[in-house]
Structure formats: structure tokens, C-alpha cells
Design an enzyme around this catalytic site. Sequence first.
Site, mmCIF file in Angstrom:
data_model
loop_
_atom_site.group_PDB
_atom_site.id
_atom_site.type_symbol
_atom_site.label_atom_id
_atom_site.label_comp_id
_atom_site.label_asym_id
_atom_site.label_seq_id
_atom_site.Cartn_x
_atom_site.Cartn_y
_atom_site.Cartn_z
ATOM 1 N N SER A 58 20.969 -39.864 25.660
ATOM 2 C CA SER A 58 22.353 -39.721 26.102
ATOM 3 C C SER A 58 23.272 -39.626 24.896
ATOM 4 O O SER A 58 22.942 -40.087 23.803
ATOM 5 C CB SER A 58 22.768 -40.917 26.964
ATOM 6 O OG SER A 58 24.149 -40.857 27.273
ATOM 7 N N HIS A 59 24.432 -39.094 25.152
ATOM 8 C CA HIS A 59 25.475 -39.068 24.129
ATOM 9 C C HIS A 59 26.036 -40.467 23.870
ATOM 10 O O HIS A 59 26.678 -40.694 22.858
ATOM 11 C CB HIS A 59 26.606 -38.125 24.557
ATOM 12 C CG HIS A 59 26.248 -36.692 24.405
ATOM 13 N ND1 HIS A 59 25.304 -36.054 25.201
ATOM 14 C CD2 HIS A 59 26.685 -35.762 23.531
ATOM 15 C CE1 HIS A 59 25.196 -34.801 24.825
ATOM 16 N NE2 HIS A 59 26.018 -34.589 23.811
ATOM 17 N N SER A 60 25.787 -41.385 24.781
ATOM 18 C CA SER A 60 26.304 -42.739 24.668
ATOM 19 C C SER A 60 25.167 -43.754 24.583
ATOM 20 O O SER A 60 24.327 -43.812 25.491
ATOM 21 C CB SER A 60 27.172 -43.075 25.884
ATOM 22 O OG SER A 60 27.460 -44.456 25.928
ATOM 23 N N SER A 65 23.845 -30.545 24.813
ATOM 24 C CA SER A 65 23.435 -30.685 23.415
ATOM 25 C C SER A 65 22.329 -31.728 23.266
ATOM 26 O O SER A 65 21.529 -31.658 22.324
ATOM 27 C CB SER A 65 24.617 -31.013 22.508
ATOM 28 O OG SER A 65 25.207 -32.240 22.866
#
Length: 126
Positions: free
Chosen positions: A10-12, A71
Amino acid sequence: MEYVGIVLISHSPDVVKGIKEIIRQVIKDVPVEVAGGTDDGEIGTSIDKISAAIDTAYTDKGVLLFYDLGSAKMNAELAIEISEKENIFLIEAPLLEGAYVATVESSIGKSITEIQKSIIKHFPTK
């Protein structure tokens, strides 16, 4: 028993940490690793973090990667390309639900192919 490993991308960092906590409420034995955020802790993804998670979660049965946004998918694909391991697959399914189903199925000894077929059945499109 050996299990198919799971990688959450994840981006987080908080998102994947939370998903892993949910999974760990019911499944404790399957290798589940996280790759959240950039190398400096910002929102984004990191090929190095993804590669390290693959290496840690990997078993002889293989590893499945679940991701949140575009991404993350691109970086996961690059991490797979540079890995020298076999049986690493990026899964097109909702991050939480897909990873949860895959982890449960891994815990009952299903093969990587069986889990992939089940994910396609449960989540025909992302």
C-alpha cells in the site's frame, strides 16, 4: 505445514499494518508481510520494501502480492522481475478482501494455483 505467503502493498504503512492486524485475528501461521509507504516513511511505495517483504514471506509454495493503487502495482511488477524466486504472482483483487481470502485458503493448505483460481472466482474484476 508450509503455506503460500502473502505480501500486502500500500501507499500507506498504516493501511497494510491494519490489514495484517485484521488477518492475524483469525490466521496466525501463514507468512504475511507488509510493504507500505516509501523508504523515508512518506505516502508512496518502495521497490526495496516490496522486495524485502517478498523475501520474508516467500516459501517453497510461493507468494501472492496484493496492492492498493496503480503505482504500487508497477513497483510490485518490478520487484517480481528482479527477484530470482519462482511462483510470485501479483493478484488483481481488492487489497483487504482478496488478501484475507487468500490467507484463509493458504492456511488450509491450498496450492498457489488453487488460491489464484478462488480469487478470480470471488473477485472477477478489481
